[in-house]
Scaffold this motif. Structure first.
Motif, mmCIF file in Angstrom:
data_model
loop_
_atom_site.group_PDB
_atom_site.id
_atom_site.type_symbol
_atom_site.label_atom_id
_atom_site.label_comp_id
_atom_site.label_asym_id
_atom_site.label_seq_id
_atom_site.Cartn_x
_atom_site.Cartn_y
_atom_site.Cartn_z
ATOM 1 N N ARG A 192 -49.147 30.694 36.039
ATOM 2 C CA ARG A 192 -49.354 29.248 35.965
ATOM 3 C C ARG A 192 -49.660 28.818 34.530
ATOM 4 N NH1 ARG A 192 -53.140 27.272 40.266
ATOM 5 N NH2 ARG A 192 -51.274 27.468 41.506
ATOM 6 N N ALA A 193 -50.451 29.614 33.805
ATOM 7 C CA ALA A 193 -50.766 29.288 32.411
ATOM 8 C C ALA A 193 -49.513 29.346 31.551
ATOM 9 C CB ALA A 193 -51.832 30.242 31.881
ATOM 10 N N MET A 194 -48.647 30.316 31.818
ATOM 11 C CA MET A 194 -47.427 30.456 31.031
ATOM 12 C C MET A 194 -46.477 29.284 31.312
ATOM 13 S SD MET A 194 -45.004 33.823 30.633
ATOM 14 C CE MET A 194 -45.117 34.156 32.354
ATOM 15 N N VAL A 195 -46.377 28.880 32.559
ATOM 16 C CA VAL A 195 -45.453 27.808 32.936
ATOM 17 C C VAL A 195 -45.986 26.444 32.482
ATOM 18 C CG1 VAL A 195 -44.445 26.589 34.906
ATOM 19 C CG2 VAL A 195 -44.465 29.080 34.860
ATOM 20 N N SER A 196 -47.263 26.207 32.682
ATOM 21 C CA SER A 196 -47.827 24.883 32.380
ATOM 22 C C SER A 196 -48.178 24.706 30.902
ATOM 23 C CB SER A 196 -49.090 24.644 33.215
ATOM 24 O OG SER A 196 -50.131 25.497 32.770
ATOM 25 N N GLY A 197 -48.306 25.799 30.184
ATOM 26 C CA GLY A 197 -48.674 25.693 28.780
ATOM 27 C C GLY A 197 -50.175 25.592 28.569
ATOM 28 N N ARG A 198 -50.907 25.624 29.653
ATOM 29 C CA ARG A 198 -52.365 25.585 29.564
ATOM 30 C C ARG A 198 -52.877 27.007 29.367
ATOM 31 N NH1 ARG A 198 -55.627 22.866 34.403
ATOM 32 N NH2 ARG A 198 -55.990 25.001 34.994
ATOM 33 N N SER A 199 -53.905 27.170 28.583
ATOM 34 C CA SER A 199 -54.370 28.523 28.263
ATOM 35 C C SER A 199 -55.153 29.141 29.424
ATOM 36 C CB SER A 199 -55.251 28.495 27.019
ATOM 37 O OG SER A 199 -56.483 27.875 27.304
ATOM 38 N N ARG A 200 -55.124 30.462 29.470
ATOM 39 C CA ARG A 200 -55.931 31.192 30.462
ATOM 40 C C ARG A 200 -57.412 30.966 30.194
ATOM 41 N NH1 ARG A 200 -53.576 37.062 30.005
ATOM 42 N NH2 ARG A 200 -53.351 36.314 27.892
ATOM 43 N N TYR A 201 -57.737 30.806 28.924
ATOM 44 C CA TYR A 201 -59.135 30.568 28.560
ATOM 45 C C TYR A 201 -59.659 29.316 29.258
ATOM 46 C CZ TYR A 201 -63.297 29.646 25.803
ATOM 47 O OH TYR A 201 -64.596 29.394 25.430
ATOM 48 N N GLU A 202 -58.876 28.242 29.197
ATOM 49 C CA GLU A 202 -59.293 26.992 29.823
ATOM 50 C C GLU A 202 -59.430 27.145 31.334
ATOM 51 O OE1 GLU A 202 -57.946 22.299 29.892
ATOM 52 O OE2 GLU A 202 -56.943 23.702 28.541
ATOM 53 N N SER A 203 -58.480 27.838 31.968
ATOM 54 C CA SER A 203 -58.560 28.076 33.414
ATOM 55 C C SER A 203 -59.787 28.926 33.747
ATOM 56 C CB SER A 203 -57.310 28.799 33.912
ATOM 57 O OG SER A 203 -56.174 28.025 33.690
ATOM 58 N N ARG A 229 -63.418 21.974 20.956
ATOM 59 C CA ARG A 229 -62.881 22.805 19.870
ATOM 60 C C ARG A 229 -62.275 24.099 20.411
ATOM 61 N NH1 ARG A 229 -67.369 24.229 16.578
ATOM 62 N NH2 ARG A 229 -68.603 22.621 17.526
ATOM 63 N N ALA A 230 -62.938 24.663 21.434
ATOM 64 C CA ALA A 230 -62.468 25.948 21.973
ATOM 65 C C ALA A 230 -61.142 25.809 22.701
ATOM 66 C CB ALA A 230 -63.525 26.522 22.915
ATOM 67 N N THR A 231 -60.932 24.706 23.389
ATOM 68 C CA THR A 231 -59.704 24.545 24.173
ATOM 69 C C THR A 231 -58.607 23.811 23.417
ATOM 70 O OG1 THR A 231 -60.577 22.535 25.194
ATOM 71 C CG2 THR A 231 -60.906 24.609 26.378
ATOM 72 N N GLY A 232 -58.952 23.235 22.270
ATOM 73 C CA GLY A 232 -57.964 22.484 21.502
ATOM 74 C C GLY A 232 -57.400 23.300 20.357
ATOM 75 N N PRO A 233 -56.481 22.701 19.624
ATOM 76 C CA PRO A 233 -55.826 23.417 18.523
ATOM 77 C C PRO A 233 -56.594 23.336 17.207
ATOM 78 C CG PRO A 233 -54.789 21.297 18.821
ATOM 79 C CD PRO A 233 -55.853 21.412 19.876
ATOM 80 N N ALA A 234 -57.880 23.012 17.237
ATOM 81 C CA ALA A 234 -58.645 22.830 16.004
ATOM 82 C C ALA A 234 -58.892 24.154 15.296
ATOM 83 C CB ALA A 234 -59.979 22.165 16.325
ATOM 84 N N LEU A 235 -59.158 24.045 13.997
ATOM 85 C CA LEU A 235 -59.515 25.229 13.227
ATOM 86 C C LEU A 235 -60.849 25.767 13.722
ATOM 87 C CD1 LEU A 235 -58.583 24.084 9.620
ATOM 88 C CD2 LEU A 235 -57.378 25.720 11.037
ATOM 89 N N GLY A 236 -61.011 27.054 13.663
ATOM 90 C CA GLY A 236 -62.261 27.656 14.138
ATOM 91 C C GLY A 236 -62.317 27.783 15.641
ATOM 92 N N GLY A 237 -61.162 27.701 16.286
ATOM 93 C CA GLY A 237 -61.117 27.759 17.748
ATOM 94 C C GLY A 237 -61.563 29.095 18.302
ATOM 95 N N HIS A 238 -61.244 30.172 17.579
ATOM 96 C CA HIS A 238 -61.619 31.507 18.063
ATOM 97 C C HIS A 238 -63.143 31.656 18.104
ATOM 98 C CE1 HIS A 238 -61.380 35.741 18.923
ATOM 99 N NE2 HIS A 238 -62.167 35.989 17.895
#
Length: 193
Positions: free
Chosen positions: A156-167, A86-95
Motif C-alpha cells: 500500500r505504501a509503494m502504490v500510494s506513495g505514502r511512507s511506511r514510516y507514516e503508516s 518534519r519527520a513525515t515531510g520532505p524537509a531537511l533534517g527529516g532523518h
C-alpha cells in the motif's frame, strides 16, 4: 467675600467639636427653630451652587488607553506536531526528526505498557523492542527494530506513495491510544485499513 464665609465655617466646626466633647457647651447653645432653618437654607444654597458649577463645566470622556496585548500561549503538543510534520515531510533534517519522533513514541509506549501491565520498565522495554506490546503488526514494526512491516502495508505504501514510516507512526499512536483507553487490541489499525 470668601474669607468671611471661611471664618464662619471654621468657627461653626470648632463650636461643634467643643459641643460634642463638653455637654455643658451644647446645653448653653440652645438653637432655636430660626437658627436650624437658616443652617438648612445655607446648606441648600451651597448645594445648588456646587450643582450649578458642575453644570457649566465641559465634559470630557475618559480615554481608557490601549488594551493590554496578551502573550500567545503555547499549545500543548505543538512541538511534537512540528516534529511529526518534519519527520513525515520532505524537509531537511527529516532523518533526525524521524529518529526523535520514533524515540519519543517508544518512550510513551514503554510507559503505557508498564502502566497497563503493571510491569517494571525493563520488562516493558523488552515487550516494545520485540513487538509483543500490541497485536497491531504495523505498530509493532514501527517500534521494534527486528520486526518488519506487514506485506499489505508495504504494498500500500509503494502504490500510494505514502511512507511506511507514516503508516507505522499512525498505527503506533492508535495502538497507544487504545492501550491508554483500556480497549482490547485490534489486529488491524486505521493505518492499515
Amino acid at each position: 467675600m470668601v474669607r468671611p464665609l471661611v471664618a464662619v465655617g471654621v468657627a461653626a466646626v470648632a463650636v461643634g467639636f467643643v459641643a460634642a466633647v463638653d455637654r455643658g457647651v451644647a446645653a448653653a447653645l440652645d438653637p432655636s427653630t430660626t437658627v436650624v432653618t437658616l443652617i438648612g437654607a445655607l446648606g441648600a444654597v451651597q448645594g445648588l451652587r456646587y450643582a450649578n458649577a458642575r453644570r457649566n463645566r465641559t465634559r470630557e470622556a475618559a480615554a481608557p488607553g490601549d488594551p493590554e496585548r496578551r502573550a500567545p500561549a503555547s499549545v500543548p503538543g505543538a512541538d511534537l506536531d512540528e516534529r511529526i510534520e518534519r519527520a513525515t515531510g520532505p524537509a531537511l533534517g527529516g532523518h533526525r526528526a524521524r529518529r526523535e519522533v520514533r524515540d519519543r513514541v517508544r518512550e510513551l509506549a514503554v510507559a503505557a505498557v508498564a502502566r497497563d501491565r503493571n510491569a517494571p520498565t525493563d520488562a516493558a522495554e523488552d515487550l516494545v523492542e520485540t513487538g509483543e506490546w500490541t497485536d497491531d503488526a504495523t505498530a509493532a514494526a514501527f517500534l521494534a527494530p527486528r520486526s518488519s512491516y506487514p506485506v499489505r502495508v508495504r504494498v500500500r505504501a509503494m502504490v500510494s506513495g505514502r511512507s511506511r514510516y507514516e503508516s507505522g507512526l499512525r498505527a503506533a499512536v492508535d495502538a497507544l491510544d487504545r492501550l491508554e483507553d483500556g480497549e482490547p487490541e485490534d489486529c488491524e489499525s486505521e493505518a492499515e485499513r
